[in-house]
Design a protein around this motif. Structure first.
Motif, PDB file in Angstrom:
ATOM      1  N   THR A   1       0.832  -1.207   0.000  1.00 28.26           N
ATOM      2  CA  THR A   1       0.000   0.000   0.000  1.00 28.26           C
ATOM      3  C   THR A   1       0.863   1.252   0.000  1.00 28.26           C
ATOM      4  O   THR A   1       0.595   2.207  -0.746  1.00 28.26           O
ATOM      5  CB  THR A   1      -0.927  -0.004   1.230  1.00 28.26           C
ATOM      6  OG1 THR A   1      -1.667  -1.227   1.277  1.00 28.26           O
ATOM      7  CG2 THR A   1      -1.898   1.159   1.177  1.00 28.26           C
ATOM      8  N   ALA A   2       1.910   1.260   0.833  1.00 23.29           N
ATOM      9  CA  ALA A   2       2.805   2.423   0.873  1.00 23.29           C
ATOM     10  C   ALA A   2       3.536   2.594  -0.454  1.00 23.29           C
ATOM     11  O   ALA A   2       3.723   3.723  -0.938  1.00 23.29           O
ATOM     12  CB  ALA A   2       3.813   2.269   2.016  1.00 23.29           C
ATOM     13  N   PHE A   3       3.938   1.487  -1.068  1.00 17.47           N
ATOM     14  CA  PHE A   3       4.626   1.540  -2.355  1.00 17.47           C
ATOM     15  C   PHE A   3       3.707   2.099  -3.440  1.00 17.47           C
ATOM     16  O   PHE A   3       4.100   2.963  -4.231  1.00 17.47           O
ATOM     17  CB  PHE A   3       5.110   0.141  -2.733  1.00 17.47           C
ATOM     18  CG  PHE A   3       5.886   0.075  -4.014  1.00 17.47           C
ATOM     19  CD1 PHE A   3       7.212   0.451  -4.060  1.00 17.47           C
ATOM     20  CD2 PHE A   3       5.279  -0.374  -5.180  1.00 17.47           C
ATOM     21  CE1 PHE A   3       7.929   0.386  -5.245  1.00 17.47           C
ATOM     22  CE2 PHE A   3       5.988  -0.448  -6.363  1.00 17.47           C
ATOM     23  CZ  PHE A   3       7.325  -0.060  -6.395  1.00 17.47           C
ATOM     24  N   ALA A   4       2.467   1.596  -3.488  1.00 12.61           N
ATOM     25  CA  ALA A   4       1.517   2.068  -4.495  1.00 12.61           C
ATOM     26  C   ALA A   4       1.213   3.557  -4.310  1.00 12.61           C
ATOM     27  O   ALA A   4       1.169   4.326  -5.284  1.00 12.61           O
ATOM     28  CB  ALA A   4       0.226   1.259  -4.416  1.00 12.61           C
ATOM     29  N   LEU A   5       1.023   3.976  -3.057  1.00 11.44           N
ATOM     30  CA  LEU A   5       0.762   5.393  -2.783  1.00 11.44           C
ATOM     31  C   LEU A   5       1.949   6.253  -3.197  1.00 11.44           C
ATOM     32  O   LEU A   5       1.783   7.338  -3.774  1.00 11.44           O
ATOM     33  CB  LEU A   5       0.454   5.584  -1.302  1.00 11.44           C
ATOM     34  CG  LEU A   5       0.195   7.023  -0.838  1.00 11.44           C
ATOM     35  CD1 LEU A   5      -0.993   7.617  -1.572  1.00 11.44           C
ATOM     36  CD2 LEU A   5      -0.028   7.061   0.677  1.00 11.44           C
ATOM     37  N   THR A   6       3.165   5.766  -2.924  1.00  5.00           N
ATOM     38  CA  THR A   6       4.372   6.499  -3.301  1.00  5.00           C
ATOM     39  C   THR A   6       4.457   6.690  -4.809  1.00  5.00           C
ATOM     40  O   THR A   6       4.721   7.797  -5.298  1.00  5.00           O
ATOM     41  CB  THR A   6       5.616   5.750  -2.799  1.00  5.00           C
ATOM     42  OG1 THR A   6       5.594   5.701  -1.372  1.00  5.00           O
ATOM     43  CG2 THR A   6       6.893   6.442  -3.250  1.00  5.00           C
ATOM     44  N   VAL A   7       4.233   5.614  -5.562  1.00  5.43           N
ATOM     45  CA  VAL A   7       4.342   5.683  -7.025  1.00  5.43           C
ATOM     46  C   VAL A   7       3.297   6.624  -7.610  1.00  5.43           C
ATOM     47  O   VAL A   7       3.606   7.499  -8.436  1.00  5.43           O
ATOM     48  CB  VAL A   7       4.208   4.274  -7.634  1.00  5.43           C
ATOM     49  CG1 VAL A   7       4.151   4.350  -9.154  1.00  5.43           C
ATOM     50  CG2 VAL A   7       5.382   3.388  -7.197  1.00  5.43           C
ATOM     51  N   VAL A   8       2.045   6.459  -7.176  1.00  2.74           N
ATOM     52  CA  VAL A   8       0.964   7.286  -7.724  1.00  2.74           C
ATOM     53  C   VAL A   8       1.187   8.758  -7.383  1.00  2.74           C
ATOM     54  O   VAL A   8       1.078   9.647  -8.248  1.00  2.74           O
ATOM     55  CB  VAL A   8      -0.401   6.797  -7.196  1.00  2.74           C
ATOM     56  CG1 VAL A   8      -1.507   7.766  -7.593  1.00  2.74           C
ATOM     57  CG2 VAL A   8      -0.713   5.403  -7.726  1.00  2.74           C
ATOM     58  N   ALA A   9       1.500   9.050  -6.111  1.00  2.00           N
ATOM     59  CA  ALA A   9       1.677  10.443  -5.693  1.00  2.00           C
ATOM     60  C   ALA A   9       2.886  11.078  -6.369  1.00  2.00           C
ATOM     61  O   ALA A   9       2.830  12.235  -6.804  1.00  2.00           O
ATOM     62  CB  ALA A   9       1.825  10.508  -4.171  1.00  2.00           C
TER      63      ALA A   9
END
Length: 321
Positions: free
Chosen positions: A114-122
């Motif tokens: 979840t943190a990885f996905a949020l990092t990439v998208v943001a």
């Protein structure tokens, strides 16, 4: 043309094989260093896990049972040769390491993914947004904010989130509440740990995306697209972004290791039932098999992500005229 394509494929396969072999060797060296480092720490697993008041004879018998009276290189050889079979050894408290990691591993995967996905998208959204408005107020604000975010360690972000979202407002619980299965009881308990991990890495990757797109802006095909009168957003997404992917992929791959390293601190602060909590306890117990198993899992994941980033770079650069 077919022969040329076959040659490129064979070259890429050889390059991938060489990279995999090199990183496997580095992994073995890293695990050997872990065994040696734990062995050099004060105390050992026998004394750390002994019962209160247990005599010297009992501790010595426990040390023999754990094999701690054998040279460290022998213990490492037995552990590393059993690793390909999936045997991660036995913990100092007599539990199979695979069983010990089975419950917390999915929790850490959920948190890290979840943190990885949020990092990439943001990072992509902020980087593209600022690249569309170079040298504007939005670009300057995001640049300062992303620099400040990356400069903050995870524990500082965690403490700030605890103060604002838990102690001052009461919106979120200060500690993770777990259910009967050992997993977080509600998704809201993931919010602060995910943000604590994602904020610094979003700052880092936003700067990488912005810089990569700025470099591509000077490329001839991007300048030609601007001269053709295409909309700025289309130029960024269709012409600049594909060429920026190698740098972006490398930055994202680097963030994987930083995210995994940050989970130890974040999971401990939020009492999150993950691998980081297990690792903290294993270090206190001088439990070498558990520590080595966690390092092996993390290093394998990082190696796979880095390999994927290398493939993205190789394919992108190979596709350029």
């Amino acid at each position: 043309m077919a022969a040329s394509a076959a040659h490129r494929s064979a070259t890429l396969a050889l390059r991938v094989g060489a990279v995999v072999g090199k990183r496997l060797l580095m992994l073995v060296i890293l695990l050997a260093v872990v065994f040696a480092a734990v062995d050099l720490l004060p105390g050992d697993a026998a004394s750390a896990t002994s019962d209160r008041g247990e005599g010297a004879a009992g501790v010595a018998a426990r040390r023999h049972l754990l094999g701690l009276d054998r040279p460290v290189w022998e213990r490492f050889w037995d552990w590393i040769t059993a690793l390909p079979t999936g045997d991660l050894g036995t913990s100092a408290r007599g539990e199979r390491v695979t069983d010990l990691l089975a419950a917390p591993l999915p929790n850490t995967i959920a948190l890290g993914t979840t943190a990885f996905a949020l990092t990439v998208v943001a990072a992509l959204a902020l980087g593209i947004w600022t690249a569309a408005r170079p040298r504007g107020i939005v670009d300057r604000v995001v640049d300062l904010t992303s620099t400040a975010a990356f400069a903050l360690p995870e524990f500082v972000v965690s403490v700030g989130l605890l103060l604002v979202l838990s102690l001052w407002t009461g919106w979120l619980p200060a500690a993770t509440v777990t259910g009967a299965d050992g997993a977080p009881a509600t998704w809201t308990t993931l919010i602060m740990p995910v943000l604590a991990l994602a904020v610094p890495q979003t700052g880092w990757n936003t700067r990488i995306v912005r810089a990569a797109l700025a470099d591509q802006a000077a490329a001839p095909h991007v300048e030609a697209a601007h001269l053709d009168g295409l909309p700025v957003r289309r130029v960024l997404l269709r012409h600049a972004l594909p060429g920026a992917w190698p740098s972006i992929a490398t930055g994202i791959a680097t963030s994987t290791g930083m995210l995994l390293g940050g989970t130890v601190v974040v999971e401990t602060l939020f009492n999150y039932p993950g691998i980081g909590t297990v690792l903290a306890g294993a270090v206190a117990d001088r439990d070498t098999p558990v520590i080595a198993a966690v390092v092996a899992c993390a290093a394998t994941l990082i190696t796979v992500i880095l390999l994927l980033a290398d493939l993205v770079r190789a394919r992108t650069l190979g596709a350029r005229p």
